[in-house]
Structure formats: structure tokens, C-alpha cells
Scaffold this active site. Structure first.
Site, PDB file in Angstrom:
ATOM      1  N   LYS A  52      13.193   3.149   5.305  1.00 62.18           N
ATOM      2  CA  LYS A  52      13.487   3.883   4.062  1.00 62.18           C
ATOM      3  C   LYS A  52      13.889   5.313   4.393  1.00 62.18           C
ATOM      4  O   LYS A  52      14.875   5.836   3.876  1.00 62.18           O
ATOM      5  CB  LYS A  52      12.243   3.883   3.146  1.00 62.18           C
ATOM      6  CG  LYS A  52      12.013   2.545   2.463  1.00 62.18           C
ATOM      7  CD  LYS A  52      10.620   2.431   1.842  1.00 62.18           C
ATOM      8  CE  LYS A  52      10.397   0.998   1.375  1.00 62.18           C
ATOM      9  NZ  LYS A  52       9.020   0.694   0.989  1.00 62.18           N
ATOM     10  N   GLN A  96       3.294   3.264  -0.178  1.00 55.97           N
ATOM     11  CA  GLN A  96       3.565   1.999   0.506  1.00 55.97           C
ATOM     12  C   GLN A  96       2.359   1.060   0.378  1.00 55.97           C
ATOM     13  O   GLN A  96       1.228   1.458   0.615  1.00 55.97           O
ATOM     14  CB  GLN A  96       3.879   2.293   1.990  1.00 55.97           C
ATOM     15  CG  GLN A  96       4.304   1.108   2.796  1.00 55.97           C
ATOM     16  CD  GLN A  96       5.672   0.569   2.396  1.00 55.97           C
ATOM     17  OE1 GLN A  96       6.614   1.322   2.181  1.00 55.97           O
ATOM     18  NE2 GLN A  96       5.782  -0.741   2.279  1.00 55.97           N
ATOM     19  N   ASP A 119       9.564   3.451  -7.479  1.00 55.36           N
ATOM     20  CA  ASP A 119       9.260   2.022  -7.324  1.00 55.36           C
ATOM     21  C   ASP A 119       9.178   1.325  -8.687  1.00 55.36           C
ATOM     22  O   ASP A 119       9.075   0.101  -8.746  1.00 55.36           O
ATOM     23  CB  ASP A 119       7.888   1.870  -6.628  1.00 55.36           C
ATOM     24  CG  ASP A 119       8.013   1.331  -5.223  1.00 55.36           C
ATOM     25  OD1 ASP A 119       9.078   0.796  -4.889  1.00 55.36           O
ATOM     26  OD2 ASP A 119       7.023   1.430  -4.471  1.00 55.36           O
TER      27      ASP A 119
END
Ligand code: NAD
Length: 287
Positions: A52, A96, A119
Site C-alpha cells: 500500500k 490493518q 477503508d
């Protein structure tokens, strides 16, 4: 049979993100910034996080990775998230997963402020998605929609079977297909006679996390098959939730694993981050 590869779709999205990031930097004197918070050293998480960050930088964005040991407490991490929420130079924040068992997902979902929740996990963003209001795109399901669009597969009027009902994939996937005017068969581990239901579908989206469990018995002739699964076999090979070789004989189009849905997720995440940055600056001007 058409193989639905992510590569051309990712390249198109990345080129748009890179152009928007450059325009943003020119207009505001700073780059859109993504901060990823990683707890522990789960091997897959470390790889995803690094990827990422590297992709963000490649597209002209700023990237930061903040790491905590697996022994970190929820309070330690929450304090950092609060600081990032208040930092005007941070546009997108991602926590994460997986997190240690002491972290309660129903609490963590609220930590990242909705305007930086790239997200799209915060209940406000999940709700906005269900209501069809502008919001961050749920990364993996939005990636699936981009693949369908790129290959001119229009879900409108089609019968789509979504297998799996997680908050990350299955539920937002069904919401996006519904918004695209598909009729949804939303199935899961408690669905009786899944094969018979699935065999009716024009589009099958498999998101169950079971290696090659969806075989040709689940697929009608000519269906479009999207495999979201990423599983590792005992021999270390990465495979999807679909038994690719036999399903490919029966369907009209299928995403491979790897090379199908997987690469889409980061592309959408970075598109969300640029959007967050643009929205943040627009909000400053409006004030
Ligand atoms: P999850 O474990 O949270 O949810 C799995 C869902 O599948 C559950 O709703 C369960 O009811 C259903 N299910 C399980 N076994 C089933 C069966 N035999 N028949 C019917 N339904 C069944 O998983 P998830 O987070 O939604 O992920 C699903 C898969 O997608 C995993 O392989 C994961 O690695 C992959 N994934 C890929 C990406 C990506 O491509 N970037 C992102 C997220 C998840």
C-alpha cells in the site's frame, strides 16, 4: 471464455489517481497522505502494508506506516489514531487487520473519523453506502464493480449470487450490485442447497475464504464468475474460492487468482485517499 484480468483496470485507476494527486499537490502545496497503522508482524499484513505504501508513493502520494508490537494495548493504538484524526496533513487512515484479540472490532470500527476512513469500515460510511449517499467506496467490492464495468458486464437486470456475508466483502458487495440494478441472491454458510440457488445466477461472486470450494456444480452455463477468495494451499500456492480449471470450462468469464480481484483493492484504497484529501481541502474553503 474471457479471463477478467485486473491489470488493465488497475492501470486505468492508477493513472487517474496519479493525475488527481499531482493536481492536488499543485493546488495545495502538499501531497495526499495515507497513514497505515499496523499492529504486530503478521506476515501477510506486513506485505499488504508495504505494498500500500509503495503504491501510494508511486502515484505521487505521501505514505506513512506506524507499527506497534502485537502486545500493544487498544488504548495505545487509539491514542495514536486520535492524533492522526486531528492531523490536517493526514487524509486517509487505515488500521490493518487482523488485530490482537484484546481489540474489540465493534469498538475499533468507530476509531477512524468518518472523513478519513478510506477503508469505509466506520458505521457512518457503511450506512451511507446502504443509503446510496456519496461516501468512500468499500475497497474490494468496488474493485469488483470496476472489473465488471471495464469488461462491459452490466449487472442491471441480472440475477447475481453473492456467496458470503462479511462486513468487508459480502454485505457491501450485495449493496453495490443492488445499486447497479441487479437482483441479489445473498447466500452464506447457513444457506440450504446453495448449489441449486447459485446455479440460477447470471453473476456469481464467491467470497467465502474456502480454497476452491465453488466448483462447476454451482455454476450455470455462461455465468460470469468473480472470485474474491485468497487462500493458501498446504503446498503454499495461492488459490481462490473457485475451482478455476473446471469452472472456466462452463462460465463465460472468470477472474483468476492471483491477478483478478486482489490487485483492485489497493487501487480503490488510493482512489479513496485522494478523494479524502480533495474533500478535506474543499471543506476548508467552504468554511
Ligand atoms: P469472512 O470469513 O469474514 O466471511 C466469509 C463468509 O463466507 C461468511 O459470511 C460465511 O457465512 C460465508 N461462508 C463460509 N463458508 C461458506 C460455505 N461453505 N458456503 C457458503 N458460505 C460460506 O471472509 P471475508 O473477509 O469476507 O473474505 C472472504 C475471502 O475473500 C477470503 O478468502 C479473503 O482472503 C478474501 N478477501 C480478498 C480481498 C482482496 O482481494 N483484496 C479482500 C478481502 C477478502
Amino acid at each position: 471464455m474471457i479471463e477478467l484480468l485486473a491489470k488493465p483496470v488497475v492501470e486505468r485507476i492508477q493513472s487517474g489517481v496519479s493525475e488527481r494527486a499531482a493536481n492536488f499537490a499543485k493546488a495545495h502545496g502538499r501531497k495526499p497522505k495515507l497513514t497505515v497503522v499496523l499492529v504486530g508482524e503478521n506476515a501477510a499484513s506486513v506485505i499488504y502494508t508495504r505494498k500500500k505504501g509503495e503504491t501510494a508513493i508511486k502515484l505521487g502520494m505521501e505514505s506513512e506506516i506506524i507499527t506497534f508490537p502485537w502486545t500493544a494495548t487498544p488504548e495505545d493504538v487509539k491514542t495514536t489514531i486520535d492524533r492522526l484524526n486531528a492531523d490536517p496533513k493526514v487524509d486517509g487512515i487505515l488500521i490493518q487487520r487482523p488485530l490482537p484479540p484484546s481489540f474489540k472490532e465493534e469498538e475499533v470500527l468507530y476509531w477512524v473519523t468518518p472523513s478519513k476512513d478510506v477503508d469505509a469500515f466506520h458505521p457512518i460510511n457503511a450506512g451511507r453506502l446502504m443509503l446510496g449517499l456519496p461516501s468512500f467506496q468499500p475497497c474490494t467490492p468496488a474493485g469488483v464493480m470496476e472489473i465488471l464495468k471495464h469488461y462491459s458486464i452490466n449487472p442491471s437486470g441480472k440475477l447475481a449470487c453473492v456467496i458470503g456475508r462479511s462486513s468487508i466483502v459480502g454485505k457491501p458487495m450485495a449493496a453495490l450490485l443492488l445499486q447497479a440494478n441487479a437482483t441479489i441472491l445473498h447466500t452464506h454458510s447457513k444457506t440450504p442447497d446453495l448449489k441449486a440457488i447459485c446455479r440460477q445466477a447470471d453473476i456469481v461472486i464467491a467470497a467465502i475464504g474456502k480454497a476452491q470450494a465453488i466448483n462447476s456444480d454451482y455454476i450455470k452455463d455462461g455465468a460470469v464468475v468473480i472470485d474474491v477468495g485468497i487462500n493458501r494451499t498446504p503446498a503454499g500456492k495461492v488459490v481462490g474460492d473457485v475451482a478455476y480449471d473446471e469452472v472456466a470450462q462452463k462460465c463465460s468469464a472468470i477472474t483468476p487468482v492471483p491477478g483478478g480481484v486482489g490487485p483492485m483493492t489497493i487501487a480503490i484504497l488510493l482512489e479513496n485517499t485522494v478523494w479524502a484529501a480533495e474533500q478535506a481541502e474543499a471543506a476548508k474553503i467552504a468554511r
